[in-house]
Motif scaffolding. Structure first.
Motif, PDB file in Angstrom:
ATOM      1  N   GLU A  31       0.854  -1.184   0.000  1.00 52.38           N
ATOM      2  CA  GLU A  31       0.000   0.000   0.000  1.00 52.38           C
ATOM      3  C   GLU A  31       0.891   1.235   0.000  1.00 52.38           C
ATOM      4  OE1 GLU A  31      -3.765  -1.818   2.483  1.00 52.38           O
ATOM      5  OE2 GLU A  31      -2.662  -0.115   3.276  1.00 52.38           O
ATOM      6  N   GLY A  32       0.940   1.926  -1.103  1.00 52.72           N
ATOM      7  CA  GLY A  32       1.767   3.127  -1.220  1.00 52.72           C
ATOM      8  C   GLY A  32       2.275   3.291  -2.638  1.00 52.72           C
ATOM      9  N   TYR A  33       3.205   4.254  -2.794  1.00 55.37           N
ATOM     10  CA  TYR A  33       3.725   4.589  -4.113  1.00 55.37           C
ATOM     11  C   TYR A  33       5.230   4.836  -4.013  1.00 55.37           C
ATOM     12  CZ  TYR A  33      -1.231   5.475  -4.902  1.00 55.37           C
ATOM     13  OH  TYR A  33      -2.566   5.348  -4.968  1.00 55.37           O
ATOM     14  N   LEU A  34       5.922   4.491  -5.082  1.00 58.46           N
ATOM     15  CA  LEU A  34       7.342   4.802  -5.186  1.00 58.46           C
ATOM     16  C   LEU A  34       7.480   6.092  -6.009  1.00 58.46           C
ATOM     17  CD1 LEU A  34      10.312   4.135  -4.740  1.00 58.46           C
ATOM     18  CD2 LEU A  34      10.249   2.795  -6.872  1.00 58.46           C
ATOM     19  N   LEU A  35       7.865   7.162  -5.311  1.00 58.60           N
ATOM     20  CA  LEU A  35       8.024   8.476  -5.954  1.00 58.60           C
ATOM     21  C   LEU A  35       9.462   8.607  -6.431  1.00 58.60           C
ATOM     22  CD1 LEU A  35       7.014  11.309  -6.704  1.00 58.60           C
ATOM     23  CD2 LEU A  35       7.652  12.047  -4.389  1.00 58.60           C
ATOM     24  N   THR A  36       9.644   8.817  -7.743  1.00 62.16           N
ATOM     25  CA  THR A  36      10.975   8.969  -8.332  1.00 62.16           C
ATOM     26  C   THR A  36      11.054  10.358  -8.991  1.00 62.16           C
ATOM     27  OG1 THR A  36      11.178   6.601  -8.738  1.00 62.16           O
ATOM     28  CG2 THR A  36      12.653   8.073  -9.961  1.00 62.16           C
ATOM     29  N   ILE A  37      12.046  11.141  -8.598  1.00 62.58           N
ATOM     30  CA  ILE A  37      12.259  12.483  -9.175  1.00 62.58           C
ATOM     31  C   ILE A  37      13.568  12.427  -9.936  1.00 62.58           C
ATOM     32  CG2 ILE A  37      12.557  14.930  -8.705  1.00 62.58           C
ATOM     33  CD1 ILE A  37      10.992  14.554  -6.138  1.00 62.58           C
ATOM     34  N   THR A  38      13.496  12.723 -11.236  1.00 58.14           N
ATOM     35  CA  THR A  38      14.674  12.666 -12.100  1.00 58.14           C
ATOM     36  C   THR A  38      15.040  14.097 -12.514  1.00 58.14           C
ATOM     37  OG1 THR A  38      13.992  10.512 -12.922  1.00 58.14           O
ATOM     38  CG2 THR A  38      15.659  11.712 -14.195  1.00 58.14           C
ATOM     39  N   CYS A  39      16.283  14.472 -12.257  1.00 55.80           N
ATOM     40  CA  CYS A  39      16.772  15.824 -12.611  1.00 55.80           C
ATOM     41  C   CYS A  39      17.319  15.804 -14.025  1.00 55.80           C
ATOM     42  CB  CYS A  39      17.859  16.282 -11.630  1.00 55.80           C
ATOM     43  SG  CYS A  39      18.508  17.948 -12.014  1.00 55.80           S
ATOM     44  N   ALA A  40      17.376  16.976 -14.671  1.00 53.78           N
ATOM     45  CA  ALA A  40      17.902  17.074 -16.029  1.00 53.78           C
ATOM     46  C   ALA A  40      19.381  16.711 -16.091  1.00 53.78           C
ATOM     47  CB  ALA A  40      17.695  18.485 -16.572  1.00 53.78           C
ATOM     48  N   CYS A  41      20.082  16.823 -14.940  1.00 54.57           N
ATOM     49  CA  CYS A  41      21.494  16.472 -14.917  1.00 54.57           C
ATOM     50  C   CYS A  41      21.719  14.972 -14.794  1.00 54.57           C
ATOM     51  CB  CYS A  41      22.203  17.207 -13.783  1.00 54.57           C
ATOM     52  SG  CYS A  41      21.673  16.673 -12.143  1.00 54.57           S
ATOM     53  N   GLY A  42      20.632  14.197 -14.575  1.00 56.73           N
ATOM     54  CA  GLY A  42      20.746  12.748 -14.452  1.00 56.73           C
ATOM     55  C   GLY A  42      20.590  12.226 -13.053  1.00 56.73           C
ATOM     56  N   ALA A  43      20.620  13.116 -12.051  1.00 58.30           N
ATOM     57  CA  ALA A  43      20.457  12.659 -10.676  1.00 58.30           C
ATOM     58  C   ALA A  43      19.002  12.286 -10.424  1.00 58.30           C
ATOM     59  CB  ALA A  43      20.907  13.742  -9.712  1.00 58.30           C
ATOM     60  N   THR A  44      18.774  11.312  -9.538  1.00 55.01           N
ATOM     61  CA  THR A  44      17.417  10.845  -9.205  1.00 55.01           C
ATOM     62  C   THR A  44      17.264  10.760  -7.714  1.00 55.01           C
ATOM     63  OG1 THR A  44      18.101   8.529  -9.312  1.00 55.01           O
ATOM     64  CG2 THR A  44      17.222   9.520 -11.341  1.00 55.01           C
ATOM     65  N   LEU A  45      15.999  10.838  -7.277  1.00 52.06           N
ATOM     66  CA  LEU A  45      15.633  10.667  -5.870  1.00 52.06           C
ATOM     67  C   LEU A  45      14.443   9.723  -5.802  1.00 52.06           C
ATOM     68  CD1 LEU A  45      15.826  11.430  -2.850  1.00 52.06           C
ATOM     69  CD2 LEU A  45      14.212  13.298  -3.346  1.00 52.06           C
ATOM     70  N   ASP A  46      14.595   8.635  -5.062  1.00 52.77           N
ATOM     71  CA  ASP A  46      13.514   7.660  -4.850  1.00 52.77           C
ATOM     72  C   ASP A  46      12.961   7.872  -3.466  1.00 52.77           C
ATOM     73  OD1 ASP A  46      15.367   5.080  -6.620  1.00 52.77           O
ATOM     74  OD2 ASP A  46      13.911   6.561  -7.359  1.00 52.77           O
ATOM     75  N   ARG A  47      11.641   7.946  -3.368  1.00 54.83           N
ATOM     76  CA  ARG A  47      10.971   8.189  -2.076  1.00 54.83           C
ATOM     77  C   ARG A  47       9.721   7.320  -2.026  1.00 54.83           C
ATOM     78  NH1 ARG A  47       8.642   9.359   2.246  1.00 54.83           N
ATOM     79  NH2 ARG A  47       8.891  11.347   3.343  1.00 54.83           N
ATOM     80  N   TRP A  48       9.623   6.467  -1.063  1.00 54.51           N
ATOM     81  CA  TRP A  48       8.430   5.640  -0.885  1.00 54.51           C
ATOM     82  C   TRP A  48       7.422   6.407  -0.076  1.00 54.51           C
ATOM     83  CZ3 TRP A  48       6.293   1.588  -3.039  1.00 54.51           C
ATOM     84  CH2 TRP A  48       5.202   0.990  -2.420  1.00 54.51           C
ATOM     85  N   VAL A  49       6.247   6.580  -0.637  1.00 54.94           N
ATOM     86  CA  VAL A  49       5.154   7.305   0.019  1.00 54.94           C
ATOM     87  C   VAL A  49       4.104   6.278   0.381  1.00 54.94           C
ATOM     88  CG1 VAL A  49       3.436   9.119  -0.199  1.00 54.94           C
ATOM     89  CG2 VAL A  49       5.648   9.350  -1.338  1.00 54.94           C
ATOM     90  N   THR A  50       3.884   6.104   1.683  1.00 59.53           N
ATOM     91  CA  THR A  50       2.874   5.140   2.135  1.00 59.53           C
ATOM     92  C   THR A  50       1.499   5.731   1.946  1.00 59.53           C
ATOM     93  OG1 THR A  50       2.920   5.965   4.384  1.00 59.53           O
ATOM     94  CG2 THR A  50       4.520   4.252   3.820  1.00 59.53           C
ATOM     95  N   ALA A  51       0.520   4.845   2.015  1.00 60.83           N
ATOM     96  CA  ALA A  51      -0.875   5.308   1.891  1.00 60.83           C
ATOM     97  C   ALA A  51      -1.234   6.229   3.032  1.00 60.83           C
ATOM     98  CB  ALA A  51      -1.815   4.089   1.822  1.00 60.83           C
TER      99      ALA A  51
END
Length: 304
Positions: A31-51
């Protein structure tokens, strides 16, 4: 209340990279979502957001009064506002909504950062104009006038000793000679004083007024005649008597001239010798005549 501090930190760190792309994916059985933010420079951030986190509103920052910035000052970095993201665990619509909310959060943080950088650049671009304005004000400000130089103190010249007038000096010498004639004075002393006084007077007589020069010399001639008459009387020589009787200075004293003219020659004595003997016998009259002439010099007429 959900804490997205890591998302804010990532967005601030890559705000100038050229853009960010958020993506939310659900996983089966969780129950939740995997939030992924990708920057134009190639860096990424993964964040698990629970319900449960998705159902909570995001915290809002407290509004604080911005302190007054002193010139030139640095622009105050605006605090980003958190955007409430409510994620529903069911349905594709909830997934799309979460993605858009996260996108708005990233865009808001990036916009605040860009505004901060733009304000700083504007203030830096105005800095040369402000500095030139201050330099112009300093150059235009009139300088206070310099105080006038103190006047130079010139010491007074030393007093110059002014010699007494020549006539005053002559009269003083003649009066001293006159005062030296006493009953106890000898012929030699008197003759020496007369010679010294004549030498002193002759040095300054040319500086005396012209009308006084002849009377001064008459006083000296009377004293010279008195010395010759005293010497002729002491030696009792006819040739000396005759020389004194023929001396023209006898005419300088009226009283002595009268006595000399009254003398007559006798047997064996010429008239000139008789005149000389009469002059030698008239020494007091000669000295009195000289004193009268000195007194006349001491009180000169208005023309002298």
């Amino acid at each position: 209340m959900s804490d997205f501090a890591d998302v804010e930190q990532f967005a601030r760190a890559h705000a100038a990279c050229g853009g960010m792309t958020p993506n939310a994916m659900s996983r089966p059985g969780r129950e939740g979502y995997l939030l992924t933010i990708t920057c134009a420079c190639g860096a990424t951030l993964d964040r698990w957001v629970t319900a449960d986190e998705a159902s909570r509103p995001l915290p809002r920052p407290s509004q604080r009064a911005a302190p007054a910035a002193a010139w030139p000052g640095h622009p105050v970095s605006p605090r980003p506002q958190r955007i409430e993201v409510i994620l529903q665990p069911a349905g594709r619509a909830s997934r799309g909504r979460a993605v858009w909310l996260v996108l708005l959060l990233v865009v808001g943080l990036g916009g605040a950062t860009v505004a901060y950088l733009t304000g700083m650049l504007d203030q830096l671009s105005d800095l040369p104009d402000q500095l030139s304005g201050l330099a112009g004000q300093r150059a235009a400000a009139p300088r206070p006038p310099l105080p006038p130089p103190a006047p130079a103190v010139v010491p007074p010249p030393p007093p110059v000793a002014v010699p007494p007038p020549a006539l005053e000096t002559i009269v003083r010498s003649l009066r001293e000679l006159q005062s030296s004639i006493t009953p106890s004075v000898s012929l030699n002393d008197y003759a020496s004083r007369v010679a010294a006084t004549r030498a002193d007077v002759e040095r300054v007589v040319t500086s005396a007024p012209e009308p006084a020069r002849a009377p001064v010399r008459e006083v000296l001639d009377v004293h010279r005649l008195a010395v010759s008459a005293w010497r002729a009387r002491s030696v009792n020589d006819k040739s000396e008597w005759e020389r004194i009787g023929q001396d023209p200075d006898v005419n300088l004293c009226v009283s002595v001239k009268r006595v000399a003219d009254a003398a007559a020659g006798s047997r064996g004595v010429s008239r000139a010798q008789a005149r000389g003997a009469a002059v030698a016998a008239s020494l007091p009259q000669l000295w009195a005549c000289a004193a009268e002439k000195v007194a006349a010099l001491d009180r000169p007429p208005a023309g002298l």
